[in-house]
Scaffold this motif. Structure first.
Motif, PDB file in Angstrom:
ATOM      1  N   VAL A  45       0.816  -1.208   0.000  1.00 24.41           N
ATOM      2  CA  VAL A  45       0.000   0.000   0.000  1.00 24.41           C
ATOM      3  C   VAL A  45       0.854   1.265   0.000  1.00 24.41           C
ATOM      4  CG1 VAL A  45      -0.236   0.243   2.509  1.00 24.41           C
ATOM      5  CG2 VAL A  45      -2.081   1.021   1.025  1.00 24.41           C
ATOM      6  N   PHE A  46       2.134   1.152   0.377  1.00 24.79           N
ATOM      7  CA  PHE A  46       3.008   2.329   0.430  1.00 24.79           C
ATOM      8  C   PHE A  46       3.848   2.514  -0.831  1.00 24.79           C
ATOM      9  CE2 PHE A  46       2.045   1.934   4.905  1.00 24.79           C
ATOM     10  CZ  PHE A  46       1.988   3.252   5.324  1.00 24.79           C
ATOM     11  N   HIS A  47       3.899   1.488  -1.677  1.00 27.53           N
ATOM     12  CA  HIS A  47       4.731   1.636  -2.874  1.00 27.53           C
ATOM     13  C   HIS A  47       4.204   0.724  -3.978  1.00 27.53           C
ATOM     14  CE1 HIS A  47       8.259   2.570  -5.261  1.00 27.53           C
ATOM     15  NE2 HIS A  47       8.440   1.287  -5.483  1.00 27.53           N
ATOM     16  N   ARG A  48       3.707   1.338  -5.018  1.00 27.90           N
ATOM     17  CA  ARG A  48       3.221   0.588  -6.184  1.00 27.90           C
ATOM     18  C   ARG A  48       3.903   1.144  -7.435  1.00 27.90           C
ATOM     19  NH1 ARG A  48      -1.695  -2.041  -4.755  1.00 27.90           N
ATOM     20  NH2 ARG A  48      -2.578  -1.291  -2.804  1.00 27.90           N
ATOM     21  N   PRO A  49       4.162   0.306  -8.450  1.00 23.51           N
ATOM     22  CA  PRO A  49       3.893  -1.136  -8.459  1.00 23.51           C
ATOM     23  C   PRO A  49       4.908  -1.895  -7.615  1.00 23.51           C
ATOM     24  CG  PRO A  49       5.011  -0.501 -10.459  1.00 23.51           C
ATOM     25  CD  PRO A  49       4.756   0.767  -9.707  1.00 23.51           C
ATOM     26  N   SER A  50       4.534  -3.064  -7.150  1.00 26.90           N
ATOM     27  CA  SER A  50       5.412  -3.852  -6.302  1.00 26.90           C
ATOM     28  C   SER A  50       5.048  -5.320  -6.426  1.00 26.90           C
ATOM     29  CB  SER A  50       5.273  -3.397  -4.843  1.00 26.90           C
ATOM     30  OG  SER A  50       6.049  -4.220  -3.997  1.00 26.90           O
ATOM     31  N   LYS A  51       6.051  -6.158  -6.278  1.00 29.22           N
ATOM     32  CA  LYS A  51       5.818  -7.597  -6.310  1.00 29.22           C
ATOM     33  C   LYS A  51       5.493  -8.169  -4.939  1.00 29.22           C
ATOM     34  CE  LYS A  51       8.939  -8.355 -10.246  1.00 29.22           C
ATOM     35  NZ  LYS A  51      10.186  -9.018 -10.714  1.00 29.22           N
ATOM     36  N   VAL A  52       5.585  -7.345  -3.895  1.00 29.84           N
ATOM     37  CA  VAL A  52       5.254  -7.848  -2.558  1.00 29.84           C
ATOM     38  C   VAL A  52       3.743  -7.997  -2.421  1.00 29.84           C
ATOM     39  CG1 VAL A  52       7.297  -6.860  -1.455  1.00 29.84           C
ATOM     40  CG2 VAL A  52       5.193  -5.529  -1.542  1.00 29.84           C
ATOM     41  N   THR A  53       3.339  -8.893  -1.542  1.00 27.04           N
ATOM     42  CA  THR A  53       1.914  -9.095  -1.262  1.00 27.04           C
ATOM     43  C   THR A  53       1.709  -8.978   0.238  1.00 27.04           C
ATOM     44  OG1 THR A  53       2.326 -11.485  -1.230  1.00 27.04           O
ATOM     45  CG2 THR A  53       1.458 -10.546  -3.261  1.00 27.04           C
ATOM     46  N   THR A  54       1.010  -7.930   0.643  1.00 28.79           N
ATOM     47  CA  THR A  54       0.760  -7.692   2.067  1.00 28.79           C
ATOM     48  C   THR A  54      -0.730  -7.403   2.278  1.00 28.79           C
ATOM     49  OG1 THR A  54       1.439  -5.385   1.677  1.00 28.79           O
ATOM     50  CG2 THR A  54       3.088  -6.879   2.616  1.00 28.79           C
ATOM     51  N   PRO A  55      -1.598  -8.378   2.014  1.00 26.95           N
ATOM     52  CA  PRO A  55      -3.040  -8.096   2.058  1.00 26.95           C
ATOM     53  C   PRO A  55      -3.554  -7.693   3.429  1.00 26.95           C
ATOM     54  CG  PRO A  55      -2.620 -10.453   1.869  1.00 26.95           C
ATOM     55  CD  PRO A  55      -1.315  -9.777   1.627  1.00 26.95           C
ATOM     56  N   ASN A  56      -2.988  -8.246   4.497  1.00 26.22           N
ATOM     57  CA  ASN A  56      -3.490  -7.914   5.836  1.00 26.22           C
ATOM     58  C   ASN A  56      -3.087  -6.508   6.261  1.00 26.22           C
ATOM     59  OD1 ASN A  56      -4.798 -10.493   6.711  1.00 26.22           O
ATOM     60  ND2 ASN A  56      -2.749 -11.300   6.337  1.00 26.22           N
ATOM     61  N   ILE A  57      -1.848  -6.139   5.960  1.00 24.26           N
ATOM     62  CA  ILE A  57      -1.403  -4.784   6.297  1.00 24.26           C
ATOM     63  C   ILE A  57      -2.112  -3.767   5.412  1.00 24.26           C
ATOM     64  CG2 ILE A  57       0.584  -3.241   6.420  1.00 24.26           C
ATOM     65  CD1 ILE A  57       2.298  -5.736   6.977  1.00 24.26           C
ATOM     66  N   ASP A  58      -2.301  -4.105   4.131  1.00 21.07           N
ATOM     67  CA  ASP A  58      -3.043  -3.212   3.235  1.00 21.07           C
ATOM     68  C   ASP A  58      -4.481  -3.023   3.704  1.00 21.07           C
ATOM     69  OD1 ASP A  58      -0.721  -3.205   1.801  1.00 21.07           O
ATOM     70  OD2 ASP A  58      -1.475  -4.393   0.127  1.00 21.07           O
ATOM     71  N   ARG A  59      -5.089  -4.110   4.180  1.00 19.65           N
ATOM     72  CA  ARG A  59      -6.459  -4.015   4.685  1.00 19.65           C
ATOM     73  C   ARG A  59      -6.515  -3.133   5.927  1.00 19.65           C
ATOM     74  NH1 ARG A  59      -7.543  -8.918   4.610  1.00 19.65           N
ATOM     75  NH2 ARG A  59      -7.082  -9.520   6.752  1.00 19.65           N
ATOM     76  N   LEU A  60      -5.489  -3.253   6.773  1.00 21.01           N
ATOM     77  CA  LEU A  60      -5.409  -2.380   7.949  1.00 21.01           C
ATOM     78  C   LEU A  60      -5.408  -0.917   7.521  1.00 21.01           C
ATOM     79  CD1 LEU A  60      -5.048  -2.741  11.066  1.00 21.01           C
ATOM     80  CD2 LEU A  60      -2.602  -2.410  10.676  1.00 21.01           C
ATOM     81  N   ALA A  61      -4.664  -0.609   6.451  1.00 25.16           N
ATOM     82  CA  ALA A  61      -4.635   0.768   5.938  1.00 25.16           C
ATOM     83  C   ALA A  61      -5.999   1.189   5.414  1.00 25.16           C
ATOM     84  CB  ALA A  61      -3.580   0.896   4.844  1.00 25.16           C
ATOM     85  N   SER A  62      -6.708   0.270   4.785  1.00 24.38           N
ATOM     86  CA  SER A  62      -8.037   0.604   4.253  1.00 24.38           C
ATOM     87  C   SER A  62      -9.047   0.840   5.364  1.00 24.38           C
ATOM     88  CB  SER A  62      -8.531  -0.521   3.337  1.00 24.38           C
ATOM     89  OG  SER A  62      -8.901  -1.674   4.081  1.00 24.38           O
TER      90      SER A  62
END
Length: 494
Positions: A45-62
């Motif tokens: 969520v802090f840097h796109r495009p990116s190959k990392v997958t952080t769905p739980n941390i991204d959801r926390l941001a949402s």
């Protein structure tokens, strides 16, 4: 039956109005998750495009607010942790020119009102679980088989389960409260690190974060009926890069990405546990990191590991996990920022920062307000409607109005003093950043700078620090050095 229900309803009404009249409010729980060496490029969520997958941390941001200009006050581990727990810059204390070691005395005085001690005074149960890296003892610990104090318990934590420094520290066990865990009864003298033969069991490098997360959830369950605060200091993604077996091979950027996936999973476990316990709506949940990401793996990476499961060549891959992520897969741990962990540039200090409090902090929002880890102290006091104790948290700003979505016409924090592990300083003032190439000379609380080259950047126009303006703008350099000197000599920002 109707009569019983009517009486119960009447009692609830009376209690409601009594609560309203006294101004009583339910105190929010506080869970602060601090990752290790995680840069903004490591979180999708802090840097796109990116190959990392952080769905739980991204959801926390949402579900909450993320900060685009968040700083760890130190570019290495222990100075930032000092700032988080004291609300003071690391240059105010014993870490002004060097990081802590396992034999370092406790760097936070038990006599001061630290962040956990302040929260405890508000009626909270408090816990530190994870990486400590702030020393033990008044001078040092002469006998590790005895009481290990003062330590985390003595600065405000009711419970402490800690790694003395990190999961590569050679200890192979934890400190639980004031004792080493798993030490055999026959061991009564221990001048240094225990051997395998002196322990009833050992700490496995690929199980540390799952152990810490499980203990944090256990603490939440045990204290669910009363306000609690947990400082959960996970070890991912610090060297050694040793993801648990179920995460190996799950990433597009090699073993570092696997470890990021494990970190994200544990953040999800904490969030899910709060939901399960019915505590999510009354819990302030924060995710951040102690400094920016590291460029390469350290020299001892992949050596002297204790692994529960050595499959998939995890030990060999740990030797080059960060280097491979960068060189083979094009991963940028700090996004487009210049520098890495330990450096005086933005990549050493800028970190992801997310805070969630459902119904209080507007969901899916982003703030450009400058924030540092040191601000958690005053911000927590703001959430609780309390004043910061005198002589405490002198570099901590109350950013609760920003987090609560209130109209804040001017930035609350406009300056930040940042420090590398060996004492080099940077000074952020508005959009300007002044970097020093030599350490200041400290004589007691007095400080002076040698004549040395400076670097000056305007981060609004040059966020990646490519255009040094120091020679072109000597007046700006002199003004900023003077302003920094005032803050250093004063001993606090406000």
């Amino acid at each position: 039956m109707n009569t019983i229900l009517a009486k119960a309803f009447a009692i609830l009404v009376v209690l409601f109005f009594l609560r309203a009249e006294t101004g009583a409010t339910e105190k929010p729980n506080i869970v602060f998750i601090l990752a290790d060496d995680v840069g903004i490029g490591d979180i999708k969520v802090f840097h796109r495009p990116s190959k990392v997958t952080t769905p739980n941390i991204d959801r926390l941001a949402s579900q909450g607010m993320r900060f685009a200009q968040a700083y760890a006050p130190g570019a290495v581990c222990s100075p930032s942790r000092y700032a988080l727990l004291t609300g003071a810059y690391p240059c105010r204390g014993p870490l002004r020119d060097k990081p802590a070691r396992y034999h370092t005395p406790l760097t936070i005085s038990p006599d001061q009102v630290s962040w956990p001690k302040f929260i405890k005074q508000q009626g909270y149960r408090t816990a530190h679980i994870g990486k400590w890296h702030l020393g033990f003892g008044h001078e040092t610990i002469a006998n590790w088989a005895g009481e290990i104090k003062p330590g985390a318990n003595d600065i405000g934590f009711d419970y402490h389960l800690g790694l003395p420094t990190n999961h590569n520290d050679g200890w192979k066990t934890y400190v639980e409260n004031h004792r080493l865990l798993w030490l055999k009864d026959s061991v009564d003298e221990l001048p240094g690190k225990p051997t395998h033969e002196q322990l009833t069991q050992i700490r496995y490098d690929d199980e540390v974060d799952s152990t810490l997360t499980g203990k944090a959830i256990e603490f939440m369950r045990e204290n669910r009926d009363n306000p609690f605060m947990i400082y959960l200091a996970l070890v991912a993604t610090h060297t050694h890069i040793t993801p648990a077996v179920q995460f190996r091979g799950t990433s597009e950027i090699g073993q570092l990405g696997d470890y990021i996936n494990e970190l994200d999973h544990h953040v999800g476990e904490i969030s899910d546990a709060l939901d399960e316990l019915g505590l999510a709506d009354n819990t302030i949940l924060v995710f951040s990191s102690d400094n920016g990401g590291q460029r390469n793996d350290v020299r001892n990476a992949g050596k002297v590991l204790n692994l529960r499961d050595p499959s998939q060549d995890v030990q060999e891959k740990a030797k080059r996990a960060k280097t491979d992520a960068r060189e083979k897969y094009g991963h940028r741990t700090n996004g487009d920022l210049r520098g890495y962990k330990g450096s005086n540039y933005e990549g050493g200090f800028r970190v992801p920062f997310i805070v969630r409090w459902p119904g209080k902090i507007p969901a899916g929002t982003e703030s450009d307000q400058m924030i540092t880890l040191a601000d958690m102290y005053a911000t927590t006091a703001g959430f609780l409607g309390q004043e910061v104790p005198d002589a405490s948290a002198g570099d901590s700003f109350d950013l609760s109005p920003v987090m609560l979505g209130k109209d804040v016409p001017n930035p609350i924090r406009t300056t930040a003093i940042l420090q590398t592990g060996h004492g080099l300083l940077s000074f952020r003032e508005g959009d300007w950043k002044l970097c020093f190439s030599e350490r200041p000379e400290w004589t007691g609380e007095k400080v002076q700078f040698k004549e040395a080259p400076y670097e000056l950047y305007n981060l609004a126009n040059d966020p990646f620090e490519q255009k040094d303006l120091a020679e072109k703008m000597p007046d700006r350099v002199a003004e900023m050095e003077s302003d920094l000197m005032v803050l250093l000599v004063r001993g606090r920002t406000h």
